[in-house]
Design an enzyme around this catalytic site. Structure first.
Site, PDB file in Angstrom:
ATOM      1  N   HIS A  64      13.348  -1.961  22.161  1.00 31.07           N
ATOM      2  CA  HIS A  64      12.452  -2.642  23.100  1.00 31.07           C
ATOM      3  C   HIS A  64      11.404  -3.493  22.383  1.00 31.07           C
ATOM      4  O   HIS A  64      10.617  -4.181  23.037  1.00 31.07           O
ATOM      5  CB  HIS A  64      11.803  -1.637  24.069  1.00 31.07           C
ATOM      6  CG  HIS A  64      10.715  -0.800  23.498  1.00 31.07           C
ATOM      7  ND1 HIS A  64      10.903   0.513  23.090  1.00 31.07           N
ATOM      8  CD2 HIS A  64       9.395  -1.060  23.284  1.00 31.07           C
ATOM      9  CE1 HIS A  64       9.759   1.003  22.652  1.00 31.07           C
ATOM     10  NE2 HIS A  64       8.829   0.071  22.764  1.00 31.07           N
ATOM     11  N   ASP A 109      17.407   3.337  22.087  1.00 30.62           N
ATOM     12  CA  ASP A 109      16.225   2.501  21.833  1.00 30.62           C
ATOM     13  C   ASP A 109      16.054   2.359  20.320  1.00 30.62           C
ATOM     14  O   ASP A 109      15.135   2.917  19.713  1.00 30.62           O
ATOM     15  CB  ASP A 109      14.983   3.113  22.481  1.00 30.62           C
ATOM     16  CG  ASP A 109      13.793   2.151  22.470  1.00 30.62           C
ATOM     17  OD1 ASP A 109      13.996   0.965  22.140  1.00 30.62           O
ATOM     18  OD2 ASP A 109      12.671   2.597  22.780  1.00 30.62           O
ATOM     19  N   SER A 203       5.038   1.417  18.887  1.00 28.83           N
ATOM     20  CA  SER A 203       6.487   1.424  19.109  1.00 28.83           C
ATOM     21  C   SER A 203       7.240   0.977  17.865  1.00 28.83           C
ATOM     22  O   SER A 203       6.833   0.039  17.178  1.00 28.83           O
ATOM     23  CB  SER A 203       6.856   0.481  20.255  1.00 28.83           C
ATOM     24  OG  SER A 203       6.620   1.061  21.499  1.00 28.83           O
TER      25      SER A 203
END
Length: 257
Positions: A64, A109, A203
């Site tokens: 992402h 992910d 992230s």
């Protein structure tokens, strides 16, 4: 409510640099300048993520975190104070499980980036080895990144923050996030009392358990660092065959189901 731990940053960068916060990723401390030679900072489309250098030419991060105009900074500690080891790279190739959009909050992910040019090892640039054994529940894990250090407002630090959290049983996260399936390629980690957590802007960064690179920051509770709301991390060990296959040039290799 859950939070994908990526952060729009360019509009607030100047303000964040000007702030001096005693708040400690969240709940951590300033990382030692020598403890994160593998940690990279990823900018794209006015957002920021983290990532991990796994050899001189490859970086592992979250799917992402994909976007246009990506820049990858290595050898960085302070955003404001340059050092002779800092290097800037852009992606030469990006690899995903199936496609750049075929991931969920609990599966696939993960993104593998080949740099446009290799980097040389130096005092502040060195890869982190892939794990040699699977993660173990109860392990103490290290998180780190330049993400926000406040759970309720965006406050970006100049230098990365580090904190220790615990690797929890996956069922702990299933109890908190009912949308999670019975099994997944995801790790559950955090502090059940709250106060320590990865957050927006972290992230793609590493989860290092007992010295091994076991996870990639993916998503978690919003606000971050709340009691009984641990974070979710992509399981690196489960993706080893895919990672090694891509690096070896086998683009037909598939991710685990």
């Amino acid at each position: 409510m859950v939070l994908i731990r990526v952060l729009a940053n360019l509009l607030i960068l100047q303000l964040s640099y000007a702030q001096k916060s005693s708040e400690l990723v969240i709940g951590g401390d300033e990382c030692n300048i020598n403890e994160h030679p593998f940690l990279v900072l990823v900018y794209y489309d006015d957002y920021q993520c983290g990532g991990t250098l796994i050899n001189e030419e490859w970086v592992l991060t979250a799917a992402h975190c994909n976007g246009e105009n990506m820049e990858i900074y290595l050898g960085m500690h302070s955003k404001k104070v340059p050092n002779k080891d800092r290097r800037r790279r852009v992606p030469k190739e990006k690899f995903f499980c199936d496609s750049s959009k075929n991931y969920t909050k609990w599966n696939k992910d993960i993104m593998l980036i080949r740099l446009n040019r290799p980097v040389r090892k130096s005092a502040h640039i060195a890869p982190l080895s892939l794990p040699s054994s699977p993660p173990s529940v109860g392990s103490v894990c290290r998180i780190m990144g330049w993400g926000t250090i406040s759970p309720t407002k965006v406050t970006l630090p100049d230098v990365p923050r580090c904190a220790n959290i615990n690797l929890l049983d996956y069922e702990v996260c299933r109890a908190v996030y009912p949308e999670l399936p019975a099994t997944s390629r995801t790790l559950c980690a955090g502090i059940l009392e709250g106060g320590k957590d990865s957050c927006g802007g972290d992230s793609g960064g590493p989860l290092i358990c007992n010295g091994q690179f076991q996870g990639i920051v993916s998503w978690g509770g919003d606000p971050c660092a709340q009691p009984h709301e641990p974070g979710l991390y992509t399981n690196v060990f489960d993706h080893l065959d895919w990672i090694k296959g891509i690096i070896a040039g086998n683009t037909d290799v598939t991710c685990p189901l």
